[in-house]
Scaffold this motif. Structure first.
Motif, PDB file in Angstrom:
ATOM      1  N   SER A 109       0.830  -1.204   0.000  1.00 56.65           N
ATOM      2  CA  SER A 109       0.000   0.000   0.000  1.00 56.65           C
ATOM      3  C   SER A 109       0.864   1.254   0.000  1.00 56.65           C
ATOM      4  O   SER A 109       1.906   1.300   0.661  1.00 56.65           O
ATOM      5  CB  SER A 109      -0.913   0.020   1.234  1.00 56.65           C
ATOM      6  OG  SER A 109      -1.762  -1.115   1.246  1.00 56.65           O
ATOM      7  N   ARG A 110       0.417   2.272  -0.719  1.00 58.96           N
ATOM      8  CA  ARG A 110       1.143   3.541  -0.801  1.00 58.96           C
ATOM      9  C   ARG A 110       0.213   4.743  -0.600  1.00 58.96           C
ATOM     10  O   ARG A 110       0.605   5.859  -0.857  1.00 58.96           O
ATOM     11  CB  ARG A 110       1.827   3.675  -2.178  1.00 58.96           C
ATOM     12  CG  ARG A 110       2.892   2.627  -2.459  1.00 58.96           C
ATOM     13  CD  ARG A 110       4.085   2.803  -1.539  1.00 58.96           C
ATOM     14  NE  ARG A 110       5.119   1.812  -1.810  1.00 58.96           N
ATOM     15  CZ  ARG A 110       5.201   0.636  -1.216  1.00 58.96           C
ATOM     16  NH1 ARG A 110       4.286   0.297  -0.314  1.00 58.96           N
ATOM     17  NH2 ARG A 110       6.161  -0.202  -1.507  1.00 58.96           N
ATOM     18  N   ALA A 112      -2.784   7.298   1.486  1.00 50.63           N
ATOM     19  CA  ALA A 112      -2.777   8.156   2.665  1.00 50.63           C
ATOM     20  C   ALA A 112      -2.979   7.358   3.947  1.00 50.63           C
ATOM     21  O   ALA A 112      -2.358   7.648   4.974  1.00 50.63           O
ATOM     22  CB  ALA A 112      -3.868   9.222   2.525  1.00 50.63           C
ATOM     23  N   ALA A 113      -3.862   6.340   3.891  1.00 47.32           N
ATOM     24  CA  ALA A 113      -4.111   5.521   5.078  1.00 47.32           C
ATOM     25  C   ALA A 113      -2.841   4.807   5.523  1.00 47.32           C
ATOM     26  O   ALA A 113      -2.550   4.719   6.722  1.00 47.32           O
ATOM     27  CB  ALA A 113      -5.217   4.505   4.782  1.00 47.32           C
ATOM     28  N   ALA A 114      -2.070   4.312   4.548  1.00 51.10           N
ATOM     29  CA  ALA A 114      -0.817   3.636   4.874  1.00 51.10           C
ATOM     30  C   ALA A 114       0.173   4.604   5.516  1.00 51.10           C
ATOM     31  O   ALA A 114       0.896   4.240   6.450  1.00 51.10           O
ATOM     32  CB  ALA A 114      -0.216   3.003   3.626  1.00 51.10           C
ATOM     33  N   ARG A 115       0.199   5.844   5.045  1.00 52.97           N
ATOM     34  CA  ARG A 115       1.107   6.841   5.627  1.00 52.97           C
ATOM     35  C   ARG A 115       0.733   7.137   7.075  1.00 52.97           C
ATOM     36  O   ARG A 115       1.604   7.291   7.937  1.00 52.97           O
ATOM     37  CB  ARG A 115       1.094   8.116   4.790  1.00 52.97           C
ATOM     38  CG  ARG A 115       1.843   7.992   3.460  1.00 52.97           C
ATOM     39  CD  ARG A 115       2.123   9.360   2.857  1.00 52.97           C
ATOM     40  NE  ARG A 115       0.895  10.052   2.469  1.00 52.97           N
ATOM     41  CZ  ARG A 115       0.318   9.920   1.279  1.00 52.97           C
ATOM     42  NH1 ARG A 115       0.860   9.116   0.355  1.00 52.97           N
ATOM     43  NH2 ARG A 115      -0.790  10.577   0.986  1.00 52.97           N
ATOM     44  N   VAL A 116      -0.556   7.226   7.353  1.00 51.31           N
ATOM     45  CA  VAL A 116      -1.009   7.472   8.724  1.00 51.31           C
ATOM     46  C   VAL A 116      -0.601   6.318   9.637  1.00 51.31           C
ATOM     47  O   VAL A 116      -0.128   6.528  10.768  1.00 51.31           O
ATOM     48  CB  VAL A 116      -2.540   7.669   8.757  1.00 51.31           C
ATOM     49  CG1 VAL A 116      -3.042   7.723  10.201  1.00 51.31           C
ATOM     50  CG2 VAL A 116      -2.926   8.940   8.020  1.00 51.31           C
ATOM     51  N   VAL A 117      -0.771   5.095   9.161  1.00 55.31           N
ATOM     52  CA  VAL A 117      -0.394   3.926   9.957  1.00 55.31           C
ATOM     53  C   VAL A 117       1.108   3.905  10.209  1.00 55.31           C
ATOM     54  O   VAL A 117       1.568   3.602  11.317  1.00 55.31           O
ATOM     55  CB  VAL A 117      -0.845   2.624   9.251  1.00 55.31           C
ATOM     56  CG1 VAL A 117      -0.280   1.394   9.966  1.00 55.31           C
ATOM     57  CG2 VAL A 117      -2.360   2.551   9.201  1.00 55.31           C
ATOM     58  N   ARG A 118       1.905   4.270   9.202  1.00 56.91           N
ATOM     59  CA  ARG A 118       3.360   4.299   9.388  1.00 56.91           C
ATOM     60  C   ARG A 118       3.777   5.343  10.415  1.00 56.91           C
ATOM     61  O   ARG A 118       4.691   5.117  11.210  1.00 56.91           O
ATOM     62  CB  ARG A 118       4.055   4.556   8.044  1.00 56.91           C
ATOM     63  CG  ARG A 118       3.939   3.401   7.060  1.00 56.91           C
ATOM     64  CD  ARG A 118       4.796   3.633   5.822  1.00 56.91           C
ATOM     65  NE  ARG A 118       4.650   2.525   4.880  1.00 56.91           N
ATOM     66  CZ  ARG A 118       3.834   2.548   3.825  1.00 56.91           C
ATOM     67  NH1 ARG A 118       3.099   3.632   3.581  1.00 56.91           N
ATOM     68  NH2 ARG A 118       3.740   1.504   3.027  1.00 56.91           N
ATOM     69  N   THR A 181       7.539  -8.059   2.464  1.00 57.37           N
ATOM     70  CA  THR A 181       6.433  -8.137   1.501  1.00 57.37           C
ATOM     71  C   THR A 181       6.723  -7.268   0.289  1.00 57.37           C
ATOM     72  O   THR A 181       6.519  -7.695  -0.865  1.00 57.37           O
ATOM     73  CB  THR A 181       5.122  -7.687   2.163  1.00 57.37           C
ATOM     74  OG1 THR A 181       4.831  -8.533   3.272  1.00 57.37           O
ATOM     75  CG2 THR A 181       3.969  -7.742   1.179  1.00 57.37           C
ATOM     76  N   SER A 182       7.190  -6.056   0.539  1.00 52.73           N
ATOM     77  CA  SER A 182       7.515  -5.147  -0.566  1.00 52.73           C
ATOM     78  C   SER A 182       8.603  -5.731  -1.462  1.00 52.73           C
ATOM     79  O   SER A 182       8.512  -5.664  -2.690  1.00 52.73           O
ATOM     80  CB  SER A 182       7.957  -3.796   0.005  1.00 52.73           C
ATOM     81  OG  SER A 182       8.272  -2.895  -1.031  1.00 52.73           O
ATOM     82  N   ALA A 183       9.632  -6.341  -0.849  1.00 50.74           N
ATOM     83  CA  ALA A 183      10.714  -6.943  -1.639  1.00 50.74           C
ATOM     84  C   ALA A 183      10.213  -8.145  -2.427  1.00 50.74           C
ATOM     85  O   ALA A 183      10.591  -8.344  -3.590  1.00 50.74           O
ATOM     86  CB  ALA A 183      11.861  -7.343  -0.720  1.00 50.74           C
ATOM     87  N   ALA A 184       9.350  -8.953  -1.802  1.00 53.83           N
ATOM     88  CA  ALA A 184       8.837 -10.144  -2.490  1.00 53.83           C
ATOM     89  C   ALA A 184       7.969  -9.767  -3.689  1.00 53.83           C
ATOM     90  O   ALA A 184       7.991 -10.448  -4.728  1.00 53.83           O
ATOM     91  CB  ALA A 184       8.041 -11.004  -1.515  1.00 53.83           C
ATOM     92  N   LEU A 185       7.202  -8.689  -3.566  1.00 53.09           N
ATOM     93  CA  LEU A 185       6.345  -8.262  -4.677  1.00 53.09           C
ATOM     94  C   LEU A 185       7.149  -7.829  -5.896  1.00 53.09           C
ATOM     95  O   LEU A 185       6.633  -7.831  -7.021  1.00 53.09           O
ATOM     96  CB  LEU A 185       5.432  -7.118  -4.223  1.00 53.09           C
ATOM     97  CG  LEU A 185       4.278  -7.514  -3.287  1.00 53.09           C
ATOM     98  CD1 LEU A 185       3.594  -6.279  -2.714  1.00 53.09           C
ATOM     99  CD2 LEU A 185       3.268  -8.395  -4.028  1.00 53.09           C
TER     100      LEU A 185
END
Length: 295
Positions: A109-110, A112-118, A181-185
């Protein structure tokens, strides 16, 4: 060797904290009474003599008796250990259940919701565990009165300690799973799976997530070892009767045999946790089974 080195160093360090004879006899004890107590417990001998006696007992699995109540030191530790195991098991389970889906979602995920969670993860990762625990107690136990802040044995008494532990352990695991996960994708096997028509759900669950978890096993094992050796601050805040709480009480009371027994149990627990983690890594990743074998 590690067990021997740890127990030896602890034996000498703990004797720098004070004279337990005063704790046993009382502050109003006369010099004659103190001398009698020291002779009864062997504290009148040199440190080397005391250590040799201690080492001989350890070889026969005898950790001595508590200076506070005369119970077997190792028995007191083993009585407290199930409470730590219960807290650790609940926290480990909650940590995995929460971290795996969030980490897998963040890894793809990239928005706004992902940014808030990070951002929230960054805040939690930088917050000491005892701060989270105190905040939770003030909000949910003192302020709202929804949950007990102390106690043991009832399901609701687990909630605040477990949430406190997960609040500072989950961010690390989420970050690792996210990165994996990001690397595997971006890997070749995912591109191959897409080329043969595999759906995104199939790619995530059959290919990406298993590979992401491989890299997270070591961290999970380290977190398990940390929890099995006693969550000292968390157990103290919530009066949880595990070995962390027992360690604090025994240290304050200069109960040398119990502190030494706790250290021995902790070392063995770390060794077993690390051995189990290595075995799980080998089982999960076939490449490790052939590592180091001659061609």
């Amino acid at each position: 060797m590690v067990t021997l080195a740890t127990t030896t160093v602890l034996f000498f360090l703990i004797r720098l904290t004070g004279d337990p004879s005063v704790m046993i006899a009382g502050e109003s004890a006369t010099p004659a009474q103190l001398a009698q107590v020291r002779a009864a417990y062997g504290f009148d001998r040199s440190l080397i003599e005391q250590y040799l006696v201690y080492a001989g007992k350890v070889l026969h699995f005898d950790m001595g008796v508590s200076l506070q109540d005369g119970q077997s030191a190792i028995h007191k530790v083993l009585q407290a250990y199930p409470a730590t195991l219960m807290l650790a098991a609940a926290a480990i389970t909650a940590n995995i259940v929460i971290s795996v889906p969030i980490g897998a979602w963040l890894g793809q995920s990239r928005g706004a919701a992902a940014r808030v969670v990070r951002i929230a993860l960054n805040v939690l990762q930088g917050m000491p565990g005892f701060v989270s625990a105190l905040l939770l107690v003030n909000i949910f136990a003192v302020g709202l009165g929804w949950l007990p802040s102390v106690g043991y044995g009832r399901p609701e008494t687990l909630i605040l300690p477990v949430v406190s532990v997960v609040s500072f352990m989950a961010p690390k695991l989420i970050r690792v799973i996210e990165a994996n996960t990001s690397a595997a994708l971006r890997s070749n096997f995912v591109r191959t799976a897409r080329s043969i028509g595999a759906s995104n759900r199939q790619i995530l669950w059959r290919h990406v997530l298993p590979n992401a978890l491989l890299g997270a096993i070591a961290l999970i094992g380290a977190e398990i070892a940390a929890m099995l050796t006693g969550l000292v601050i968390i157990e103290t805040i919530f009066a949880w009767p595990g070995i962390g709480w027992l360690l604090v009480q025994s240290t304050l009371n200069l109960d040398f045999p119990v502190v030494q027994a706790i250290a021995l149990v902790m070392v063995v627990s770390v060794f077993l946790a690390n051995a189990a983690t290595e075995a799980l890594q080998t089982l999960a990743d076939p490449r490790l089974r052939t590592k180091g074998r001659p061609e």
